[in-house]
Design a protein around this motif. Sequence first.
Motif, mmCIF file in Angstrom:
data_model
loop_
_atom_site.group_PDB
_atom_site.id
_atom_site.type_symbol
_atom_site.label_atom_id
_atom_site.label_comp_id
_atom_site.label_asym_id
_atom_site.label_seq_id
_atom_site.Cartn_x
_atom_site.Cartn_y
_atom_site.Cartn_z
ATOM 1 N N ILE A 133 -55.918 -8.816 -32.382
ATOM 2 C CA ILE A 133 -57.016 -7.938 -32.757
ATOM 3 C C ILE A 133 -56.483 -6.725 -33.530
ATOM 4 N N ASP A 134 -55.272 -6.327 -33.175
ATOM 5 C CA ASP A 134 -54.636 -5.240 -33.890
ATOM 6 C C ASP A 134 -54.388 -5.647 -35.341
ATOM 7 N N GLU A 135 -53.811 -6.820 -35.520
ATOM 8 C CA GLU A 135 -53.547 -7.337 -36.862
ATOM 9 C C GLU A 135 -54.818 -7.398 -37.674
ATOM 10 N N PHE A 182 -57.761 -5.256 -42.208
ATOM 11 C CA PHE A 182 -59.014 -4.792 -42.787
ATOM 12 C C PHE A 182 -58.884 -3.359 -43.308
ATOM 13 N N THR A 183 -58.267 -2.493 -42.533
ATOM 14 C CA THR A 183 -58.102 -1.126 -43.030
ATOM 15 C C THR A 183 -57.187 -1.109 -44.248
ATOM 16 N N ASP A 184 -56.164 -1.945 -44.257
ATOM 17 C CA ASP A 184 -55.290 -2.015 -45.424
ATOM 18 C C ASP A 184 -56.086 -2.328 -46.673
ATOM 19 N N ILE A 185 -56.987 -3.304 -46.555
ATOM 20 C CA ILE A 185 -57.760 -3.712 -47.717
ATOM 21 C C ILE A 185 -58.656 -2.566 -48.178
ATOM 22 N N MET A 186 -59.286 -1.907 -47.194
ATOM 23 C CA MET A 186 -60.168 -0.819 -47.598
ATOM 24 C C MET A 186 -59.387 0.324 -48.206
ATOM 25 N N LEU A 187 -58.180 0.562 -47.685
ATOM 26 C CA LEU A 187 -57.391 1.666 -48.198
ATOM 27 C C LEU A 187 -56.749 1.349 -49.546
ATOM 28 N N ALA A 188 -56.811 0.077 -49.949
ATOM 29 C CA ALA A 188 -56.248 -0.261 -51.254
ATOM 30 C C ALA A 188 -57.103 0.318 -52.374
ATOM 31 N N PHE A 189 -58.359 0.584 -52.073
ATOM 32 C CA PHE A 189 -59.235 1.165 -53.094
ATOM 33 C C PHE A 189 -59.164 2.677 -53.036
ATOM 34 N N LEU A 223 -58.296 2.942 -30.801
ATOM 35 C CA LEU A 223 -57.919 2.721 -29.413
ATOM 36 C C LEU A 223 -57.741 1.236 -29.146
ATOM 37 N N VAL A 224 -58.726 0.466 -29.592
ATOM 38 C CA VAL A 224 -58.657 -0.974 -29.323
ATOM 39 C C VAL A 224 -57.426 -1.586 -29.989
#
Lengths: 310, 349, 388
Positions: A132-134, A139-146, A123-124
């Motif tokens: 803040i979106d970026e 961060f999610t991109d990095i986590m999803l790389a694994f 939501l945020v």
Amino acid sequence: MKKMKVPERLEPTIKEIKFILRRIKDSPLSLAGIALVSAFIIIAVFAPVLAPPKPGFNPYLIPSDPSLGFRIEPSPPSPNHIFGTTTAQRDIYYACIWGARWAFQIALEVIVATVTVGIVLGLVAGYYGGFIDELIMRFTDIMLAFPGLILAMTLVTILSQVNWQTIDAVLLSIILIGWPGYTRLIRSEVLRIKNEDYIEAARACGASDLRIMLRHILPNAVYSIIIVASLDFGSIVLTTAAMSFLGLGAPLGWSDWGRLIYDGMSFVSGGLRWWWSWVYPGVFIVLFVLGWSLLGDALRDVLDPLYRRK
Amino acid sequence: MGLREYIIRRLILLIPVMLGVVVLIFALLQVVPPERRVLVYLSGNVRELNPTVIKAFIHQYGLDQPVWVQFASWLDQLLHGNLGYSEYTGPVLYNLIRRAPATIEIVIYSAPLIILIGIWTGVNAAVKRDKPFDHASRVLSVLGTSLPSFFFGIALSAIFIATLKWTGTGRLSLYMDSQLTALRTVGQWHDYTNLITVDALLNGRIDYFIDALKHLVLPVIVLVFINTATLVRVARSSMLEALSKTYVIAAKAKGLSQKEVVYKHARRNALIPVVTLSGLIVGGMMTGLVITETVFSFPGIGRWAADAAQHYDVPVVAAYAMFSAIVFVLSNLIVDILYAYIDPRIRLG
Amino acid sequence: MEKTASDEIVEVQDLYLNFYTYEGIVKALDGVNLNIKRGEILGVVGETGCGKSVTGLSILKIVVPPGKIEVGKVTFNVKGKSYNILDLNEPTMSKVRGRYISMIFQEPRAALNPVYSVGYQIGEVFQHHRREEIIKTVIEQLKGEVEKTSGFKRHICKIQLSLYERMLKNPKSLRVRLALKTPILKRFQNRMKTEIRNRTIELLKLLRIPDPERVIDMYPHELSGGMAQRCVIAMALVAKPMLLIADEPTTNLDVTVQAQILVLINELQKELGSSILYVTHDLGVVAELCDRVLIMYAGNVVETADVMTIFKEPLHPYTQGLLESIPRPGKPFTSIPGVVPGLINPPPGCRFNERCKYAMDICWKQKPKLVEVAKDHYVACHLYSGGK
């Protein structure tokens, strides 16, 4: 003209429900999914009745049968042990039944946690956009790389060095690999809904950001969340089972389907001789995941306007 | 925008993600107290070192410095190829390189099969919608997503290895393997690629080729079955969508035969998102490898990581995680470039 | 109904078409009758959902499931012979489509495949329908070259010549098919491809497309709406069809572009002598372009006459309502009260009965048939069919 038995206001809703029920009835796969999931819910809820635990012990611990000694070699199915026993004569039937309850427990805990985090961050990120979106998205991109399982393995291994219990570590790891997915999903839903006219209208009426997010955007995103969550039930259980299979999950003697298979793997070299030690838990896993997959598909057919009426 | 600019832009965007991956691993490693962490740098029997010695090593390797200094030196070590030392298997990078060929061999046979079978099945299921082929493939693909790969692997193992004895675990049968060491010493076998099937052909030994292939069959079947499932679903829905587009009707109105309309027009469009998904699936195979190699005791990097995890061997698992992430990110990049190349709408802006 | 058989190229008789959906059976076409004469522009007018597009698709026998043609006859007359399209099998139909009858669509960029250049897509029609002509031209070219050149080049030309001649005689010959697959040999196709390319460029020029040598290699998304529509029209005209079915081709275009395209269509029609079935909901276009008009409502043809008569003496209440509702300065807005009935459970009798101000008892009981009320003026309304 026809006589109306139902107040006019409710008629579209009734029609909608009838349509949904008919679609479900027409699709045997959806019915199968609902049946499987219901069956598992019943098993999980009635576990204490179906497989009474030993008083004073944690019900998730599988009781061993002293009458058979504590032999390592599994015993075949018999009237006392319908599914047979595994190492140290632990009853497989008991383990499978309580395993269902354990599966639900884990899945619910993970889903509640990941969906909550996902909603907040999504939501945020979606609503406010910009920096803040970026930040959240990178961060999610990095986590999803694994790949999920591998990150979970890493987390459990590391947490063991700080003396965490493997079960707790597994739970935390699966939560940590799950929240990015929901964050992305909810963010994209927010972006889609944000541009609808009724949001503009709400803002023109002076609604606060929080109110818009909670009362207008979120309810419209709920459908996608439900569909993904029901598919997630299955995949969370698969991941926990895989972790247990690698020896990183539940400890010995815990009624966890994956753990049972791990224990049973030592007996695979005997071929199909001790099949009951790994086949029964495996079948339970397959049916559980299958049921939720079919249910998720059925829900998608019914709830997602894009797929309807095709 | 042009293909070249697109590629350059994607490469630039790659850097923060790679950096993030590395930072995340580092951050996770920091959770481990320095006393344990320092052991990564030490080889030999480290278990019985007394605390003062350990403290000295901590200081020597700068593990008592502030976080950013540690990160800089850690990163520096990483880029020089020092991935640490595992107490169970030795130098991490060395092991990674030594065990990689086994895994690569599995991937070489699985990946093309996954892509070809997945796409062919999905496209045909869409073309023959609601006919038996469609229903059968949907059942199989639902099964494929619900079946735990380890369960499937164990079942196959129990039937074909333990009971029927058609093949065995590992890369070669025991007899052949021991023979191989002898052949190597005598100079009658040269490891050109370290892929046994390829090397067998290059060395002119068909018996080794067949043996290695037999041992690859089961792991490949498991990986292919599980990974094809998602691809079939996506290919099918993508094809169905393409078939409902106006240009399909227009092509038919031009007088093209049904076959031409489906395979020349609809399929080309349907394959665009599918090809990219295939790339992602192959890039994400690292997970499947961990489980499959464990079930069949295949000596690749997947099993290495799984064993390490069981022993809580942090450096190995962390290295494997980083490696998997990098593979995944790179495959994403390749896939994006491929997408831009295939779809003129993106290529020409 | 008096007709001269040689005049009509397509005739639709009692066409019934249903859509089988989850909510029920949509009776989309309820006995449609129409005919198209040689060289005329027939406008088909009606609201969205009245079945006009589906009628066009049915003539080409392209009916997308869940639609199904229940019963009816679609006759098409060519070279003195008459064929029922609904009886023809698919391979035969694919010789008809694009060649004798072709179609242009509402959204031009959607009608073009985004992954192929427009030149390629137009070239496909040449390959399919004008193959022999092109091969013959190439053969003539090659014969000329064989005479003029000598030595190695002459040899190559002779080989190519023999391949083309074989292609002409037996398109499926094994030798040709093998040649098409072998790496260097398959270059012989290039002559044919060049010839097709040249003809495509000529065609694009005919459609007033500027800079055709560049446009031919462009992709649909690179073109403006107007240009894309011209390319679609080009695709439809490659084989000089007898009938062009135009399904609202200008609806999605800017007004100025719309005018250009209409002028273009008019001119091309005069040059080629084709007939056009022009489907639209815009009466202005009808007035400008069409010779005859057919009005459709809820799956039925309700009135048909030549364009002047329709505008001056509309007989059917629906037609009258339509013309009334055209906005004119000084006149207050009017519309036809009510809505189009759902076609899953259409009202019995005449489908317009709920909205018709002249509705009588019989309009709820019996469906009116299309009757000739004056010369070439047909109406389906109980007001006029007393007796006949």
